[in-house]
Design a protein around this motif. Structure first.
Motif, PDB file in Angstrom:
ATOM      1  N   ARG A 129       2.280   1.691  -3.460  1.00  0.00           N
ATOM      2  CA  ARG A 129       1.230   2.227  -4.338  1.00  0.00           C
ATOM      3  C   ARG A 129       1.116   3.745  -4.170  1.00  0.00           C
ATOM      4  O   ARG A 129       1.075   4.500  -5.143  1.00  0.00           O
ATOM      5  CB  ARG A 129      -0.111   1.560  -3.992  1.00  0.00           C
ATOM      6  N   ASP A 130       1.096   4.150  -2.913  1.00  0.00           N
ATOM      7  CA  ASP A 130       0.964   5.563  -2.592  1.00  0.00           C
ATOM      8  C   ASP A 130       2.156   6.371  -3.108  1.00  0.00           C
ATOM      9  O   ASP A 130       2.007   7.421  -3.735  1.00  0.00           O
ATOM     10  CB  ASP A 130       0.852   5.658  -1.058  1.00  0.00           C
ATOM     11  N   ARG A 131       3.366   5.862  -2.868  1.00  0.00           N
ATOM     12  CA  ARG A 131       4.572   6.577  -3.255  1.00  0.00           C
ATOM     13  C   ARG A 131       4.682   6.691  -4.786  1.00  0.00           C
ATOM     14  O   ARG A 131       5.079   7.727  -5.324  1.00  0.00           O
ATOM     15  CB  ARG A 131       5.813   5.864  -2.713  1.00  0.00           C
ATOM     16  N   MET A 166       0.839  -1.209   0.000  1.00  0.00           N
ATOM     17  CA  MET A 166       0.000   0.000   0.000  1.00  0.00           C
ATOM     18  C   MET A 166       0.872   1.256   0.000  1.00  0.00           C
ATOM     19  O   MET A 166       0.575   2.249  -0.659  1.00  0.00           O
ATOM     20  CB  MET A 166      -0.933   0.015   1.216  1.00  0.00           C
ATOM     21  N   MET A 167       1.968   1.172   0.730  1.00  0.00           N
ATOM     22  CA  MET A 167       2.878   2.319   0.778  1.00  0.00           C
ATOM     23  C   MET A 167       3.542   2.531  -0.587  1.00  0.00           C
ATOM     24  O   MET A 167       3.672   3.671  -1.053  1.00  0.00           O
ATOM     25  CB  MET A 167       3.951   2.076   1.847  1.00  0.00           C
TER      26      MET A 167
END
Lengths: 392, 403
Positions: free
Chosen positions: B349-351, B346-347
């Motif tokens: 994806r966000d970055r 998820m991190m």
């Protein structure tokens, strides 16, 4: 005033953990959050920083953490991160995390990235317990000391650290004394009350916590309103319990929960730090070797050419037999949060060990939500019936 | 157990044959044999949410012990009973907890190798890197001393020296082959990566021989690049990264996407070799191994620090991969039974979205348990994702991101 009584005060802190932290901050103290049992508290205390245990909240739906931590990981850690993302830990002046388990290690980097606390340090606690691992741990604690000194703006002397070790050991001794009050039948203090006291201790500076503990111990010894006698005297083992709902459910049945092996309980407080010339030696050993969490790999004799499974179980879980004897336990609840790997792998092996002792055990898995407890009640009830009938 | 070149060269130099149960988990999944072993592990009390490789191995081992021989249905001849278990503290708890749990069935001794995982800032503190390398090398020395006692023979240090060198040579060619995949069209698809990767990571053969094979592969890929031959039969419409491990039981899924012009040009950081490291001046082969494995984990830290990205392995490298391989999208494959390959997704994806405007598609599944993956649903999600990739391609161009 009711608030002046120890038990009531512990309950009040349990219900609102941040209030006292806010008061301490108003007095100019720096409050440092820490996750799990592996960050070394004495080093923070010695620099006049207040260690504050980061916990979750079972009653708060997780809504923010899913954006940066997947749902298939430890729900307790997701909850803790969720609270932080909702500014419930905004009062912290810094955060310390350790390699307490895989998810905690990885969450440390996520926490650092998303929350960017003013101070952050990660201790990469080794996994093994040999001499080289203890030396490595000591080296890592020296690095931790450096960043803490920068935060505090002063050097940490060995004398101050030794004093802090004494203060924390004194608190551990008091916790063991409190746990001793659960040995009589019926116990003088319930599992729920005990957990509330543990959570409150983790929210206070060590000396203040110890004063509270002394007050609680005195009150418990004197009161006439302790738990009633019940047929089952249980030990609960497993992953973190920071909310009393699970214990309340168990003690609402025909059981007293008289001992625990969890990290907001005896596991956290049991071992002392040995007095060593360089206090970092005692601390490195205590937090890596003496603290018994399944996250650390330990085995009876690593140099043998073949493994003796039973000897290995004795080495790893022998302390549970001591607990069972001293607290006159007649059943064990093994519990784990869903997706907790370190406890999950351990379950069949702990069961093997308990079977060898003739102690009945049940395994419960739940997802850190109160809704998950209702179906478990029926299973615990059935287990208690088995204990009651002696069918094990 | 895979240990990122810490223990394998030592075992090879001491003539110990290695078998990798996680690799065998993938084999069982691909042959459709895993389900019975998974159920066996669950029946023995291991929770169903735990690592599919581990549960496959625990179930397999329980059955082997019950039968007193290799189970007749075991794919590819099965795994023999080991005389030593070598676990690793790298990347996940399952890696040592699983082998410890095998003690229920096997009386083989168990050794655990450590690999430090500092944070970015902590790893860059003065003396931290050298301290960690010293610790790794020290642990390797202790392992050799244990092996010498177990096997009743001394380490041949000259042979270890050669094995370490060939291990690094092997990975140098493998790394160079993967570097060629930056070309358009990409000459090698992830499916080829997955089938080629085990030779580097699961060192079942002589690394010197494997180095030769990777060199041949490099030559073949280079020739494809020079002749602008892509990995797909269809034109390359989209370039993608795949994170992390694939659904081994449903690899046909990739073929269906390939027909749509989806080329998977880069994948999991953890299964790629480290960037080459010059260790010619380090004479002690254990120190070379220690430096090499540590470099694999922390090699991106200085750049991660500059970018203020605090997850220097597993998360930050993808910012470089996706930019350098010019990916249009990323397929994230959260594994319901593997925290380690899932924690960072998820991190990431966000970055990737914030920093590079590259979108991700999340398709849940598992490495071994085929009940947890729905290929039809995944395919329909993928079709819809094409519009998203087109949209962000425009945004990247507007932002001057270069692809």
């Amino acid at each position: 005033m009711a608030q002046d009584r120890g038990m009531d005060r512990a309950k009040a802190i349990y219900q609102d953990r941040s209030q006292r932290a806010g008061e301490l901050k108003a007095q100019g103290k720096q409050v440092i959050g820490y996750l799990c049992a592996y960050p070394v508290l004495e080093m923070m205390t010695a620099l006049d920083l207040v260690p504050f245990r980061i916990l979750g909240d079972m009653t708060e739906p997780i809504s923010r953490a899913d954006a940066c931590l997947p749902t298939v990981v430890c729900p307790f850690i997701r909850s803790a991160l969720d609270l932080a993302l909702k500014d419930r830990y905004q009062f912290l002046d810094g955060v310390v995390m350790a390699h307490s388990c895989d998810v905690a290690e990885k969450t440390a980097h996520i926490w650092h990235s998303y929350l960017r606390p003013p101070y952050f340090h990660f201790i990469d606690t080794p996994h093994t317990t040999g001499d080289s691992a203890v030396k490595q741990h000591k080296r890592l604690l020296k690095d931790f000391q450096k960043t803490l000194e920068q935060l505090a703006g002063r050097q940490l002397s060995q004398e101050r650290l030794k004093e802090a070790v004494k203060a924390h050991n004194q608190q551990r001794a008091l916790v063991r004394e409190l746990y001793g009050l659960r040995k009589p039948d019926p116990p003088l203090i319930s599992g729920v009350e005990s957990l509330e006291v543990m959570v409150s201790l983790m929210s206070l500076p060590v000396d203040e916590g110890s004063r509270l503990l002394k007050q609680v111990i005195t009150e418990v010894r004197q009161r006439n309103s302790g738990p009633p006698k019940k047929p089952a005297r249980l030990l609960i083992w497993g992953s973190i319990i920071d909310n009393s709902s699970l214990i309340q459910m168990i003690e609402g049945l025909s059981a007293n929960l008289v001992m625990d092996d969890t990290c907001v309980g005896s596991r956290f407080y049991w071992p002392d730090v040995a007095a060593t010339e360089d206090p970092l030696d005692g601390l490195a050993h205590r937090y890596l070797v003496a603290l018994k969490c399944p996250r650390t790999f330990r085995q009876a004799d690593p140099n043998k050419a073949s493994k003796d499974y039973q000897a290995d179980l004795e080495y790893r879980f022998g302390y549970l037999m001591e607990y069972a004897k001293e607290w006159r336990v007649n059943g064990v609840i093994l519990q784990s949060l869903r997706y907790c790997d370190i406890h999950g792998y351990e379950v069949p092996q702990v069961k093997d060990y308990l079977n060898s002792l003739g102690l009945p055990a049940i395994y419960l898995e739940y997802d850190y939500s109160q809704a998950a407890l209702a179906p478990l009640r029926t299973r615990v009830q059935a287990f208690l019936e088995i204990i009651g009938q002696g069918n094990f | 157990m895979v240990n990122w070149w810490q223990g394998d060269p030592i075992l090879k130099a001491m003539d110990v044959a290695t078998v990798y149960p996680e690799d065998y988990g993938a084999v069982c999944a691909a042959f459709g044999a895993a389900q019975a072993y998974l159920e066996g592990a669950e029946a023995d009390g291991f929770p169903a949410h735990m690592c599919g490789y581990a549960r496959n191995c625990l179930g397999y081992t329980a059955r082997m012990i019950e039968l007193g021989e290799i189970p007749p249905e075991a794919p590819m001849g099965g795994m023999p009973q080991p005389s030593l278990l070598l676990a690793s503290g790298a990347l996940c708890d399952a890696r040592y907890k699983w082998f410890q749990a095998l003690g229920r069935y096997l009386d083989a001794p168990l050794w655990v190798l450590e690999l430090p995982h500092p944070g970015v800032k902590e790893g860059l503190m003065e003396g931290a890197g050298e301290g960690n390398i010293y610790f790794i090398a020290q642990q390797l020395r202790e392992f050799i001393s244990f092996l010498e006692k177990l096997l009743g023979r001394r380490m041949d240090w000259g042979r270890l020296d050669e094995t370490v060198d060939s291990t690094m040579e092997m990975n140098r060619w493998w790394h160079r082959a993967n570097e060629l995949r930056r070309a358009r069209p990409c000459p090698m698809h992830s499916r080829d990566f997955w089938s080629s990767m085990p030779a580097s990571l699961y060192m079942a053969n002589d690394p010197g021989e494997t180095a030769g094979l990777y060199r041949q592969m490099y030559d073949e890929i280079k020739s494809r690049v020079d002749n602008k031959i892509g990995a797909l039969k269809a034109p390359e419409r989209y370039r993608l990264a795949f994170l992390e491990l694939p659904p081994w039981h449903s690899l046909d899924f990739f073929n269906q996407l390939a027909e749509r012009g989806w080329n998977f040009v880069i994948e999991s950081w953890a299964y790629h070799p480290p960037r080459p490291l010059d260790l010619d001046r380090v004479s002690d082969p254990l120190e070379r191994l220690a430096r090499y494995s540590y470099h694999w984990l922390t090699g991106y830290y200085p750049k991660a620090n500059q970018a203020e990205e605090w997850w220097g392995y597993f998360a930050y490298p993808y910012l470089e991969y996706v930019r350098d391989y010019q990916c249009d999208g990323v397929v994230l494959h959260p594994l319901l039974s593997c925290r380690t390959a899932t924690n960072h997704l998820m991190m990431v994806r966000d970055r990737l979205m914030k920093k590079l405007k590259v979108p991700s598609l999340v398709i849940e599944g598992d490495i071994v348990d085929l009940k947890l993956f729905d290929p039809a649903r995944a395919l329909s999600q993928a079709e819809a994702f094409e519009e998203t990739m087109d949209h962000y391609k425009k945004l990247r161009k507007e932002a001057g991101l270069g692809w």
